[in-house]
Design an enzyme around this catalytic site. Structure first.
Site, mmCIF file in Angstrom:
data_model
loop_
_atom_site.group_PDB
_atom_site.id
_atom_site.type_symbol
_atom_site.label_atom_id
_atom_site.label_comp_id
_atom_site.label_asym_id
_atom_site.label_seq_id
_atom_site.Cartn_x
_atom_site.Cartn_y
_atom_site.Cartn_z
ATOM 1 N N SER A 106 -38.267 104.331 -39.468
ATOM 2 C CA SER A 106 -38.823 104.335 -40.818
ATOM 3 C C SER A 106 -37.772 104.032 -41.876
ATOM 4 O O SER A 106 -36.599 104.421 -41.741
ATOM 5 C CB SER A 106 -39.445 105.708 -41.107
ATOM 6 O OG SER A 106 -39.822 105.832 -42.462
ATOM 7 N N THR A 156 -45.510 98.314 -43.940
ATOM 8 C CA THR A 156 -46.597 99.259 -44.200
ATOM 9 C C THR A 156 -47.364 98.805 -45.430
ATOM 10 O O THR A 156 -46.797 98.664 -46.512
ATOM 11 C CB THR A 156 -46.046 100.684 -44.393
ATOM 12 O OG1 THR A 156 -45.486 101.130 -43.150
ATOM 13 C CG2 THR A 156 -47.147 101.642 -44.816
ATOM 14 N N LYS A 226 -48.845 96.947 -40.835
ATOM 15 C CA LYS A 226 -49.377 98.259 -40.447
ATOM 16 C C LYS A 226 -50.292 98.784 -41.552
ATOM 17 O O LYS A 226 -49.922 98.772 -42.726
ATOM 18 C CB LYS A 226 -48.224 99.231 -40.217
ATOM 19 C CG LYS A 226 -48.624 100.661 -39.883
ATOM 20 C CD LYS A 226 -47.366 101.497 -39.659
ATOM 21 C CE LYS A 226 -47.694 102.954 -39.388
ATOM 22 N NZ LYS A 226 -48.175 103.656 -40.599
ATOM 23 N N HIS A 250 -52.485 105.643 -41.602
ATOM 24 C CA HIS A 250 -51.331 106.456 -42.001
ATOM 25 C C HIS A 250 -51.505 107.914 -41.548
ATOM 26 O O HIS A 250 -51.106 108.853 -42.230
ATOM 27 C CB HIS A 250 -51.122 106.397 -43.525
ATOM 28 C CG HIS A 250 -49.687 106.383 -43.931
ATOM 29 N ND1 HIS A 250 -49.008 105.230 -44.256
ATOM 30 C CD2 HIS A 250 -48.784 107.378 -44.077
ATOM 31 C CE1 HIS A 250 -47.762 105.517 -44.592
ATOM 32 N NE2 HIS A 250 -47.596 106.815 -44.477
#
Length: 362
Positions: A106, A156, A226, A250
């Site tokens: 991340s 993301t 994502k 998420h």
């Protein structure tokens, strides 16, 4: 206490983690209906098991974006691993390498990209990106990840703003002072910091599909997006040249009322028509859940909270235990189902074809 299933690790983490850390990891948005539905949706899917098929030779290997992994479960990007274990993301990287699978690191790691890469040389890693208003910060992270040998870039798409997580608000959650977002140290001026250690409103809410082209100009890494939940966005992802899609909400932490990921998977798979690889995260708690996702068209699944529970138990060793349990349960489910789910057919082990070459369309 014998750790037999992933729920054992969840119970351990809830008991022994500080409440503020447990609540942060467990949090869903608002009433947590989407978080909970991610799990419940798997329970509504039933196998149609077949009998008297030779299941004496099983092969759980697959490939994602051309790289082989030992079984179709990777580690999803989650932040702040040092809240679960002192070595944080370094332990996560080592466990993923030991188990022969992919780890998506991340942006909001408490270890730097350099530390993660050094902890598990030669490991299979992708880097997850949040785009910040200061685009120079995002550009530097992308190029740094590529230089360090990360093999994919995961954008993301579902976090223009942070969802409302009620327990974090009640607890006054803030990243402990001794923990830092190592990838973003020194990236922002001023002392004003949000609960996540960043300046308030540092994420860029103006990101659009055109920013895929910007990312492609920065790197040769394959781009995976994502947060896709609809056929319309799946079509747009393909049109804008991504190499993969992670069907994700998420972990139910953003929009409460969004569909469970396993429910959204089929329409995404049908929309892309094998033009890009499709993965899934959210709600995986058993090896049979993995099989259900693959039979409905996912190439691979990624786990988020269960990885953190494993870290909370015994760090690298605990996370390996979690992955090993999922792998063994997945193998057993393959054999016992032999191997039909709904109307999607998995190859039987008699054909001795790895999962990477399976045909799930019939």
């Amino acid at each position: 206490m014998a750790m037999v299933c992933l729920l054992d690790f969840e119970a351990y983490a809830e008991k022994y983690l500080p409440k503020i850390a447990w609540d942060f990891f467990a949090a869903g948005a608002d009433e947590c209906s989407t978080r909970d539905e991610n799990i419940l949706a798997y329970k509504r899917i039933r196998f149609r098991p077949r009998m008297l098929r030779d299941v004496s030779m099983l092969d759980t290997r697959t490939k994602i974006l051309g790289t082989e992994i030992s079984f179709p479960v990777g580690i999803a990007p989650t932040g702040f691993h040092q809240l679960a274990w002192p070595d944080g993301e370094k332990s996560t990287a080592r466990a993923a390498k030991a188990m022969g699978t992919c780890y998506i690191a991340s942006t909001y790691s408490t270890c730097s990209l350099e530390e993660i890469a050094a902890a598990a040389p030669g490991g299979f890693r992708w880097f997850q990106l949040y785009i910040h208003r200061n685009r120079a910060v995002s550009r530097q992270l992308v190029q740094q990840a590529e230089a360090l040998g990360f093999q994919g870039l995961v954008l993301t798409a579902d976090l223009p703003y942070t969802g409302k997580r009620r327990n974090d608000v009640r607890n006054g959650f803030r990243l402990p002072p001794h923990m830092k977002l190592k990838n973003l140290e020194g990236a922002f001026e001023g002392d004003d910091r949000s609960e996540y250690g960043l300046p308030p409103n540092s994420l860029d809410p103006s990101v659009t599909w055109d920013d895929i082209y910007w990312l492609r100009s920065l790197t040769h890494l394959p781009i995976v997006i994502k947060g896709i939940l609809t056929k319309e966005d799946a079509e747009l992802a393909v049109r804008h040249g991504v190499q993969g899609i992670i069907v994700s909400n998420h972990g139910g932490r953003q929009l409460d009322g969004a569909p469970a990921t396993i429910d959204a998977l089929v329409e995404v798979v049908e929309a892309v028509r094998d033009r890009v690889e499709v993965y899934l995260d959210g709600g995986i708690r058993k090896g049979s859940d993995v099989l259900k996702a693959l039979a409905l068209g996912a190439k691979c699944v990624f786990i988020g909270r269960p990885a953190l529970w494993g870290l909370a138990y015994k760090g690298e060793e605990g996370l390996q235990d979690v992955l090993r349990i999922l792998r063994d349960e997945f193998r057993l489910s393959m054999a016992l189902a032999a191997l039909l789910v709904l109307e999607a057919q998995c190859l039987t082990s008699k054909e001795k074809v790895p999962l990477s070459e399976r045909d799930l369309s019939s």
